[in-house]
Design an enzyme around this catalytic site. Sequence first.
Site, PDB file in Angstrom:
ATOM      1  N   GLU A 160      -1.269   2.427   9.690  1.00 19.07           N
ATOM      2  CA  GLU A 160      -2.610   1.945   9.367  1.00 19.07           C
ATOM      3  C   GLU A 160      -2.811   0.443   9.607  1.00 19.07           C
ATOM      4  OE1 GLU A 160      -3.740   3.352   5.462  1.00 19.07           O
ATOM      5  OE2 GLU A 160      -3.622   5.435   6.103  1.00 19.07           O
ATOM      6  N   GLU A 356      -0.700  11.765   7.569  1.00 21.03           N
ATOM      7  CA  GLU A 356      -1.005  11.706   6.127  1.00 21.03           C
ATOM      8  C   GLU A 356      -2.298  12.459   5.879  1.00 21.03           C
ATOM      9  OE1 GLU A 356      -1.307   7.903   4.118  1.00 21.03           O
ATOM     10  OE2 GLU A 356       0.454   7.152   5.193  1.00 21.03           O
TER      11      GLU A 356
HETATM   12  C1  FCB Z   1      -2.792   5.495   2.878  1.00 13.97           C
HETATM   13  C2  FCB Z   1      -1.430   4.825   2.854  1.00 13.97           C
HETATM   14  C3  FCB Z   1      -0.448   5.482   1.916  1.00 13.97           C
HETATM   15  C4  FCB Z   1      -1.110   5.920   0.637  1.00 13.97           C
HETATM   16  C5  FCB Z   1      -2.354   6.733   0.922  1.00 13.97           C
HETATM   17  C6  FCB Z   1      -3.041   7.244  -0.302  1.00 13.97           C
HETATM   18  O1  FCB Z   1      -3.743   4.565   3.269  1.00 13.97           O
HETATM   19  O2  FCB Z   1      -0.869   4.812   4.145  1.00 13.97           O
HETATM   20  O3  FCB Z   1       0.608   4.590   1.715  1.00 13.97           O
HETATM   21  O4  FCB Z   1      -1.379   4.815  -0.140  1.00 13.97           O
HETATM   22  O5  FCB Z   1      -3.252   5.971   1.664  1.00 13.97           O
END
Ligand code: FCB
Length: 466
Positions: A160, A356
């Site tokens: 990110e 994620e």
């Molecule tokens: C993302 C992050 C991860 C976690 C999630 C909820 O932005 O990469 O580390 O905090 O959100």
Amino acid sequence: MSRPLPTGFVLGAATSAFQIEGAADRRGETIWDRFIAQRGLPDDGRHACDHVDRVEQDLDLMAELGLEAYRFSVAWARVLPEGQGRPDPRGLGFYDRLVDGLLERGITPWLTLYHWDLPQHLEDVGGWRSRATVGRFTDYASLMADTLGDRVVNWITHNEPWVASMLGHRDGVFAPGGTDMTEALTVAHHLLVSHGAAAQAIRSRAPAARIAIAVDCRPAVPATDREPDVEATRHFDGFRNRWFLDPLFGLGYPEDMVATYSEQGRFDARPDGDGPVLEGDLELIAQPLDVLGLNYYTGIRMRAGSEEDETPEVLPGPNPPRGHTEMGWAIQPDVLHDFLLRLMRDYAPASVMITENGASFSDAPGPDGRVRDARRIAYLHGHLAAALDARAAGVPIEGHLTWSLLDNLEWTQGFAQRFGIVWVDHATQRRVVKDSGWWLRDAIAERRLPEPLEALEALEAERTGR
Ligand code: FCB
């Protein structure tokens, strides 16, 4: 009715070093240690989930769930306490054992090099605002490729970059707490260049490596079809999504955004101009990507006047309205589906991994010890189904990694937000697999997506019956 999983579609879970490892006494200080201390936040990374000292137990837990893949990050300051110089053999040894432990259990490692925990020593000499950090990151990537390149295939350079640059350097809400958009754009550029340089370094050492980057997309739709809202949406999308995706896919920085930022005196995109861009940088950023990692949680409805605004529609709290997680994030699996199709149309990535995706709900063990997190099951089911629909429509999605394996340190929100499929008692470090963890186990074992209600009934029967 449950939906079959296509052959080869991988299911697993994700974590990051700072959020779970603990053992801070055996690594260098990071910008997150410093930031949390400076802000006086209640929860910190000193112990987190004590994962370093419980790694065998956590590996066994992953095996019990049958995870096919596990995404973790290396703490730069654990292998190079000052970010450069002499590596710490204890740190390298830890990741060595973690990777071997995964492989022994048939779990494919997905290694992230940078999940926001810059060694404080490097921050003190300019951090990501300084071009020199690109070199330090490339050296660190080389060290890790030399150490693990014979066993790790999937390499995620950055997690990110939007969050690291904008929340960390523009909004001041994440480490290191900077509040300057010009610097934030410089940081973003250095993160992207370091991705490309690290990709080259890893490939030269580990020819079988697959290179990925995990971008956090926040798809935006206009709140109305009025022109100002449509325009605000286009701008937000440029700021949040295209600014990173366009250069990664060889399109250079998006012209509309470059025009805006250069008018504002914030970014000169000309090579060797007044900004951070050097001759050859755009080529370096656009290294062939084997996998595009996508972190997806929610979308945003844009209204004119709120561009560059991240304010969620509701505030986080223990009782989110229906349709939101406890982060206050709206639950929108259809937005994921549409965004995946758009990615395909605009960038045609060779492959996509959902690196994620998950939900914060604070369900805790009931009197019988079981964690009935039905809302998380529904969230995962909905998003996996959306991803499979996009796959069926031609997007080459290779898998889905649930955020997160463990309830962990959710950055500035500490232990209050729980994303795990495994519940963690942060006082005792006891782990309890939640219903969602068993649901994922069944999905993997049976190669299908169990319907949430059916799955809950089955879990009930498993508890009382077998
Ligand atoms: C993302 C992050 C991860 C976690 C999630 C909820 O932005 O990469 O580390 O905090 O959100």
